[in-house]
Design a protein around this motif. Structure first.
Motif, PDB file in Angstrom:
ATOM      1  N   TRP A   1       5.454 150.727 -57.923  1.00 27.56           N
ATOM      2  CA  TRP A   1       6.129 151.180 -56.695  1.00 27.56           C
ATOM      3  C   TRP A   1       7.297 152.104 -57.036  1.00 27.56           C
ATOM      4  N   LYS A   2       8.023 151.772 -58.086  1.00 29.55           N
ATOM      5  CA  LYS A   2       9.144 152.618 -58.497  1.00 29.55           C
ATOM      6  C   LYS A   2       8.667 153.997 -58.938  1.00 29.55           C
TER       7      LYS A   2
ATOM      8  N   LYS B   1      10.519 157.581 -67.796  1.00 29.56           N
ATOM      9  CA  LYS B   1      10.755 156.499 -66.844  1.00 29.56           C
ATOM     10  C   LYS B   1       9.496 156.147 -66.069  1.00 29.56           C
TER      11      LYS B   1
ATOM     12  N   ALA C   1       9.430 146.809 -53.911  1.00 25.33           N
ATOM     13  CA  ALA C   1      10.354 147.732 -54.566  1.00 25.33           C
ATOM     14  C   ALA C   1      10.615 147.356 -56.024  1.00 25.33           C
ATOM     15  N   SER C   2      10.381 146.110 -56.382  1.00 27.10           N
ATOM     16  CA  SER C   2      10.622 145.670 -57.758  1.00 27.10           C
ATOM     17  C   SER C   2       9.446 145.957 -58.684  1.00 27.10           C
ATOM     18  N   ASP C   3       8.284 146.335 -58.129  1.00 24.58           N
ATOM     19  CA  ASP C   3       7.110 146.594 -58.956  1.00 24.58           C
ATOM     20  C   ASP C   3       7.251 147.933 -59.672  1.00 24.58           C
ATOM     21  N   PRO C   4       6.869 148.023 -60.946  1.00 23.70           N
ATOM     22  CA  PRO C   4       6.951 149.298 -61.678  1.00 23.70           C
ATOM     23  C   PRO C   4       6.122 150.406 -61.040  1.00 23.70           C
TER      24      PRO C   4
END
Length: 415
Positions: A288-289, A308, A283-286
């Motif tokens: 993945w976001k 974003k 969830a912290s990976d760009p």
């Protein structure tokens, strides 16, 4: 006797004498026969002239309002004046309420249509109409036969799609010991993709032979009227159409082409994350976001949402650059498909195709190049989509209805 209450009731062959309200709120309607043909003997057809005596029946009818309606039909029993007739006497009957019937014909038809057309379960229709389960089921069988036995409507655009139903069933041959497929979990549906014919037929299986078997049951003149056939990107269905409908033009569905590009984008994201980070996405990976925004259409993203997605990926390095390259390939394909229904000329279409294929070739990403190869192989069908704008959306909608009906009809045997 014709009065306002009789017109409001709308039951042909009877007239309303009076209406009374009971203590429990039930409205009791007293009816009398208004059709002279009701005096005709059911056996010989001779009009009777001598009354044997009165008779009262209480047929059920479709609901009116929130309170129950109760019928009292005051009719007469007649002597048949034909000496040779085996029936000596009979009671009055009309088309809506035949002799011995406990419910009106329109109530029976309404019960069948609720299950057939409205997707209601048999038990729910029985509760709503205050009938028994067997009565509604018999009405549904009659109503369903009207549709099944009706001739196929004229179709110019045929939709073919698969839907999953139930579980696969295998049986073992006692002599050879080999297992044979006796029930396929996949069914093929045939839909009027342009008109209002709805579901035309459905067969078990999704092989070429299954499609050809259904087409062989249709009249030759009906098949010759079909100009286009809308399908998903299934080579099996395309081969079946080329054999069974050689004069029809195959059109690939818009949604499935875009879905293929989105699947490519997800595959690129998973592979690059595994190669660079050595693990699955977190969830912290760009990347993945941004996974949801990558799959959305560019015009559906606001400038803030696009920033974003774009800026963090651009700053991420290799993963971001690869993902954005694949995303541009997906959007280039969407721009090509967006020319459908616009009347674009061949030069404009060819230029959009060249931009997409050139970008994919220069991308040096295996999944992107494979997407380009697949689009090129299906270009004849995609070009037909751009020219005609036909889609298989009605097949997808009917597949959803089929699943709902299958759940509602759980426990049906056969009719």
């Amino acid at each position: 006797m014709v009065n306002d209450t009789t017109l409001l009731l709308g039951l042909d062959g009877v007239s309303v004498v009076r209406v009374e309200s009971l203590a429990d709120g039930t409205r009791r309607v007293h009816l009398t026969t208004a059709d002279e043909a009701a005096r005709a003997c059911p056996s010989c057809g001779v009009i009777a002239s001598r009354v044997k005596g009165p008779a009262v029946t209480r047929p059920c009818d479709i609901p009116y309002g929130e309170r129950r309606l109760e019928f009292f039909w005051h009719k007469r029993r007649w002597w048949c004046r034909e000496p040779e007739c085996p029936r000596k006497s009979f009671t009055e009957s009309i088309a809506q309420i035949p002799a011995g019937a406990r419910i009106t014909a329109r109530l029976r038809q309404a019960a069948g249509r609720r299950v057939r057309d409205a997707g209601s379960t048999v038990i729910q229709a029985a509760r709503d109409l205050h009938l028994s389960w067997p009565t509604v089921m018999r009405a549904f069988r009659i109503s369903a036969r009207e549709v099944v036995d009706a001739p196929l409507p004229k179709v110019t655009v045929l939709g073919i799609d698969e839907t999953r139903r139930g579980k696969t069933k295998w049986e073992q041959d006692p002599e050879s010991g080999k297992w044979h497929l006796t029930r396929d979990r996949w069914h093929t549906g045939f839909v009027d993709a342009l008109g209002h014919g709805g579901l035309l037929g459905q067969v078990e299986g999704r092989a070429v032979a299954d499609v050809l078997a259904w087409l062989s049951t249709t009249p030759l003149t009906w098949r010759k009227n079909i100009r286009h056939v809308a399908i998903d990107m299934s080579a099996t269905y395309r081969a079946a159409i080329r054999t069974g409908l050689p004069d029809a033009i195959v059109v690939v569905d818009h949604f499935h082409v875009v879905q293929l590009a989105n699947k490519m984008l997800s595959m690129v994201r998973r592979r690059t994350t595994a190669e660079v980070r050595g693990r699955r996405g977190r969830a912290s990976d760009p990347e993945w976001k941004a996974r949801r925004r990558l799959l959305r259409n560019r015009e559906d993203l606001t400038d803030e949402q696009f920033a974003k997605m774009w800026n963090p990926l651009l700053a991420e390095g290799k993963i971001g650059r690869v993902l954005l390259t694949a995303w541009i390939a997906k959007e280039s394909l969407r721009n090509l498909l967006a020319l459908a229904r616009t009347g674009a000329d061949r030069h404009r279409i060819g230029h959009a195709r060249w931009k997409f294929l050139t970008w994919c070739a220069d991308a040096d990403i295996p999944e992107v190049r494979q997407l380009a190869v697949t689009v090129d192989r299906w270009w004849t069908e995609i070009s037909a989509l751009i020219d005609t704008g036909h889609s298989n959306a009605k097949s997808e909608g009917i597949n959803r209805v089929i699943k709902l009906v299958a759940r509602a009809a759980f426990g049906f045997l056969a009719f």
